[in-house]
Motif scaffolding. Structure first.
Motif, PDB file in Angstrom:
ATOM      1  N   ASP A  42    -107.577 -38.301  29.920  1.00  0.00           N
ATOM      2  CA  ASP A  42    -107.315 -39.681  29.499  1.00  0.00           C
ATOM      3  C   ASP A  42    -106.332 -40.324  30.461  1.00  0.00           C
ATOM      4  OD1 ASP A  42    -107.067 -42.050  28.044  1.00  0.00           O
ATOM      5  OD2 ASP A  42    -105.372 -41.235  26.913  1.00  0.00           O
ATOM      6  N   GLN A  43    -106.782 -41.354  31.167  1.00  0.00           N
ATOM      7  CA  GLN A  43    -105.917 -42.014  32.144  1.00  0.00           C
ATOM      8  C   GLN A  43    -105.313 -43.306  31.630  1.00  0.00           C
ATOM      9  OE1 GLN A  43    -109.090 -42.441  31.991  1.00  0.00           O
ATOM     10  NE2 GLN A  43    -109.821 -44.269  33.050  1.00  0.00           N
ATOM     11  N   ASN A  44    -105.672 -43.708  30.387  1.00  0.00           N
ATOM     12  CA  ASN A  44    -105.217 -45.003  29.878  1.00  0.00           C
ATOM     13  C   ASN A  44    -104.192 -44.916  28.746  1.00  0.00           C
ATOM     14  OD1 ASN A  44    -106.670 -46.674  31.636  1.00  0.00           O
ATOM     15  ND2 ASN A  44    -108.522 -46.492  30.405  1.00  0.00           N
ATOM     16  N   GLY A  45    -104.259 -43.897  27.951  1.00  0.00           N
ATOM     17  CA  GLY A  45    -103.300 -43.745  26.867  1.00  0.00           C
ATOM     18  C   GLY A  45    -103.741 -44.382  25.568  1.00  0.00           C
ATOM     19  N   GLU A  46    -104.447 -45.499  25.638  1.00  0.00           N
ATOM     20  CA  GLU A  46    -105.002 -46.160  24.455  1.00  0.00           C
ATOM     21  C   GLU A  46    -106.124 -47.085  24.888  1.00  0.00           C
ATOM     22  OE1 GLU A  46    -102.339 -49.721  23.135  1.00  0.00           O
ATOM     23  OE2 GLU A  46    -100.980 -48.066  23.579  1.00  0.00           O
ATOM     24  N   ALA A  47    -106.950 -47.485  23.904  1.00  0.00           N
ATOM     25  CA  ALA A  47    -108.166 -48.236  24.209  1.00  0.00           C
ATOM     26  C   ALA A  47    -107.888 -49.589  24.850  1.00  0.00           C
ATOM     27  CB  ALA A  47    -108.994 -48.424  22.936  1.00  0.00           C
ATOM     28  N   SER A  48    -106.753 -50.201  24.532  1.00  0.00           N
ATOM     29  CA  SER A  48    -106.455 -51.538  25.048  1.00  0.00           C
ATOM     30  C   SER A  48    -105.754 -51.516  26.403  1.00  0.00           C
ATOM     31  CB  SER A  48    -105.579 -52.301  24.041  1.00  0.00           C
ATOM     32  OG  SER A  48    -104.356 -51.610  23.835  1.00  0.00           O
ATOM     33  N   HIS A  49    -105.451 -50.330  26.935  1.00  0.00           N
ATOM     34  CA  HIS A  49    -104.766 -50.213  28.224  1.00  0.00           C
ATOM     35  C   HIS A  49    -105.753 -50.044  29.363  1.00  0.00           C
ATOM     36  CE1 HIS A  49    -100.265 -48.981  27.522  1.00  0.00           C
ATOM     37  NE2 HIS A  49    -100.516 -50.234  27.273  1.00  0.00           N
ATOM     38  N   ASN A  50    -105.397 -50.548  30.527  1.00  0.00           N
ATOM     39  CA  ASN A  50    -106.118 -50.233  31.750  1.00  0.00           C
ATOM     40  C   ASN A  50    -105.065 -49.854  32.786  1.00  0.00           C
ATOM     41  OD1 ASN A  50    -107.720 -49.990  33.980  1.00  0.00           O
ATOM     42  ND2 ASN A  50    -108.786 -51.926  33.712  1.00  0.00           N
ATOM     43  N   SER A  51    -104.829 -48.567  32.915  1.00  0.00           N
ATOM     44  CA  SER A  51    -103.724 -48.082  33.754  1.00  0.00           C
ATOM     45  C   SER A  51    -103.992 -48.231  35.245  1.00  0.00           C
ATOM     46  CB  SER A  51    -103.461 -46.601  33.450  1.00  0.00           C
ATOM     47  OG  SER A  51    -104.511 -45.800  33.966  1.00  0.00           O
ATOM     48  N   LEU A  52    -105.278 -48.432  35.608  1.00  0.00           N
ATOM     49  CA  LEU A  52    -105.690 -48.451  37.023  1.00  0.00           C
ATOM     50  C   LEU A  52    -105.388 -47.120  37.702  1.00  0.00           C
ATOM     51  CD1 LEU A  52    -104.488 -52.045  38.042  1.00  0.00           C
ATOM     52  CD2 LEU A  52    -106.748 -51.336  37.237  1.00  0.00           C
ATOM     53  N   CYS A  53    -105.168 -46.084  36.891  1.00  0.00           N
ATOM     54  CA  CYS A  53    -104.844 -44.736  37.398  1.00  0.00           C
ATOM     55  C   CYS A  53    -103.612 -44.763  38.302  1.00  0.00           C
ATOM     56  CB  CYS A  53    -106.030 -44.137  38.146  1.00  0.00           C
ATOM     57  SG  CYS A  53    -107.497 -43.944  37.122  1.00  0.00           S
ATOM     58  N   ALA A  54    -102.669 -45.637  37.992  1.00  0.00           N
ATOM     59  CA  ALA A  54    -101.481 -45.803  38.839  1.00  0.00           C
ATOM     60  C   ALA A  54    -100.210 -45.577  38.019  1.00  0.00           C
ATOM     61  CB  ALA A  54    -101.464 -47.206  39.440  1.00  0.00           C
ATOM     62  N   ASP A  55     -99.119 -45.308  38.709  1.00  0.00           N
ATOM     63  CA  ASP A  55     -97.810 -45.224  38.071  1.00  0.00           C
ATOM     64  C   ASP A  55     -97.251 -46.633  37.941  1.00  0.00           C
ATOM     65  OD1 ASP A  55     -98.062 -42.510  38.003  1.00  0.00           O
ATOM     66  OD2 ASP A  55     -96.662 -42.101  39.642  1.00  0.00           O
ATOM     67  N   THR A  56     -97.136 -47.117  36.716  1.00  0.00           N
ATOM     68  CA  THR A  56     -96.641 -48.469  36.473  1.00  0.00           C
ATOM     69  C   THR A  56     -95.663 -48.437  35.298  1.00  0.00           C
ATOM     70  OG1 THR A  56     -98.343 -49.066  34.850  1.00  0.00           O
ATOM     71  CG2 THR A  56     -98.903 -49.369  37.167  1.00  0.00           C
ATOM     72  N   THR A  57     -95.229 -49.613  34.909  1.00  0.00           N
ATOM     73  CA  THR A  57     -94.325 -49.695  33.765  1.00  0.00           C
ATOM     74  C   THR A  57     -95.014 -49.281  32.469  1.00  0.00           C
ATOM     75  OG1 THR A  57     -94.912 -52.043  33.524  1.00  0.00           O
ATOM     76  CG2 THR A  57     -92.922 -51.527  34.786  1.00  0.00           C
ATOM     77  N   GLN A  58     -96.350 -49.216  32.479  1.00  0.00           N
ATOM     78  CA  GLN A  58     -97.080 -48.790  31.292  1.00  0.00           C
ATOM     79  C   GLN A  58     -97.277 -47.280  31.222  1.00  0.00           C
ATOM     80  OE1 GLN A  58    -100.728 -51.036  31.123  1.00  0.00           O
ATOM     81  NE2 GLN A  58     -99.716 -52.851  30.324  1.00  0.00           N
ATOM     82  N   GLY A  59     -96.795 -46.575  32.245  1.00  0.00           N
ATOM     83  CA  GLY A  59     -96.905 -45.121  32.232  1.00  0.00           C
ATOM     84  C   GLY A  59     -97.294 -44.569  33.590  1.00  0.00           C
ATOM     85  N   ASN A  60     -96.948 -43.308  33.815  1.00  0.00           N
ATOM     86  CA  ASN A  60     -97.221 -42.661  35.098  1.00  0.00           C
ATOM     87  C   ASN A  60     -98.586 -41.988  35.077  1.00  0.00           C
ATOM     88  OD1 ASN A  60     -94.667 -43.431  36.099  1.00  0.00           O
ATOM     89  ND2 ASN A  60     -93.706 -41.664  35.111  1.00  0.00           N
ATOM     90  N   ALA A  61     -99.639 -42.803  35.056  1.00  0.00           N
ATOM     91  CA  ALA A  61    -100.989 -42.275  34.976  1.00  0.00           C
ATOM     92  C   ALA A  61    -101.381 -41.490  36.226  1.00  0.00           C
ATOM     93  CB  ALA A  61    -101.984 -43.410  34.748  1.00  0.00           C
ATOM     94  N   GLU A  62    -101.001 -41.977  37.400  1.00  0.00           N
ATOM     95  CA  GLU A  62    -101.357 -41.292  38.640  1.00  0.00           C
ATOM     96  C   GLU A  62    -100.706 -39.913  38.704  1.00  0.00           C
ATOM     97  OE1 GLU A  62    -101.059 -41.820  43.516  1.00  0.00           O
ATOM     98  OE2 GLU A  62    -100.399 -43.433  42.201  1.00  0.00           O
TER      99      GLU A  62
END
Length: 280
Positions: free
Chosen positions: A255-275
């Motif tokens: 899971d790279q987004n964390g929740e259905a309404s998120h689009n992390s872009l697979c990147a480290d951002t303020t919404q989480g360190n997805a990358e």
């Protein structure tokens, strides 16, 4: 929970009941008594309202989808037209309910929720996002990876194939398994949902070969489990394995987004360190 929303008894029943009720209303509008105080026929008035409502619905759906990009991606014209058609139909039956009386009004009122549900099922059939009733409420029929004993690799794929030619393969199930797993996030602290893992029959034997791993990621909105279901991954892999002596890639869906309404872009951002989560 396992009843399909895409095919079978649920959509067939909803579409069928909606169609029958709509036909009853149309017949009632055509042959029913007309109020002499009104100059225009109720059917004509309802059609005018339907066209206006459909036009507004089409514009609103397009704006939400392609202009404001409320979902991060375009919904696509099939979905936009389906939504517009549903709004037009709702406009038609609401206008009818206001104009007519008696049984025709009752049928028109009943049609409102039926049309809304039919429209939702129509949109879902285009995406295949929610395959079952259980998907709607977050129910997962899959067991945890910890519930299955997985042995370490004991041979290469070439060795497995040679054993297959000698009819000397280890015991294994006829089909693979889809399981859930919580991937540690100690490096990233990313709040990921459980991942999904497909293990082919060969991986479930007591002497499994070293198998390749295929990594898939769901879009947004979406989730690992819904990608497995909507993508029909298990059936696809099982079909491949059945033709290749139980061999198929192991499939992992993190899971790279964390929740259905998120689009992390697979990147480290303020919404989480997805990358970091995906790479470390």
């Amino acid at each position: 929970m396992e009843l399909s929303l895409i095919r079978g008894i649920v959509p067939q029943t909803v579409f069928g009941v909606t169609a029958v009720a709509a036909l009853v209303l149309l017949i009632g509008l055509v042959v029913g008594k007309r109020n002499r105080a009104r100059r225009m026929h109720p059917l004509i008035v309802s059609l005018i309202v339907a066209v206006a409502a459909g036009a507004v619905g089409l514009l609103a759906a397009w704006l939400v989808s392609d202009v404001f990009m409320a979902f991060g991606v375009s919904l696509g014209w099939p979905v936009i037209f389906t939504i517009a058609g549903g709004i037009a139909a709702v406009g038609f039956v609401i206008a009818s309910a206001v104009i007519v009386q008696g049984l025709r009004r009752v049928v028109a009122i009943i049609l409102v929720p039926l049309i809304l549900v039919s429209t939702a099922l129509g949109v879902d059939s285009i995406y295949g996002e929610y395959q079952t009733i259980g998907n709607l409420v977050g129910y997962s029929p899959y067991a945890s990876l910890s519930s299955v004993k997985v042995h370490e690799s004991a041979m290469s794929v070439d060795q497995w194939r040679k054993r297959a030619q000698r009819n000397d393969l280890p015991d294994m199930p006829q089909t693979g398994k889809v399981l859930t797993a919580t991937i540690p996030n100690t490096k990233s602290n990313f709040a990921a949902r459980p991942a999904m893992i497909y293990l082919p029959p060969a991986a479930l034997s007591e002497m499994p070969p070293t198998l390749p791993v295929m990594e898939l990621m769901a879009g947004q909105p979406g989730s690992p489990s819904r990608l497995i279901d909507a993508g029909n991954i298990a059936a696809m892999m099982d079909s491949y394995a059945a033709k290749h002596d139980g061999l198929a890639p192991i499939v992992i869906v993190p899971d790279q987004n964390g929740e259905a309404s998120h689009n992390s872009l697979c990147a480290d951002t303020t919404q989480g360190n997805a990358e970091t989560y995906l790479t470390k």
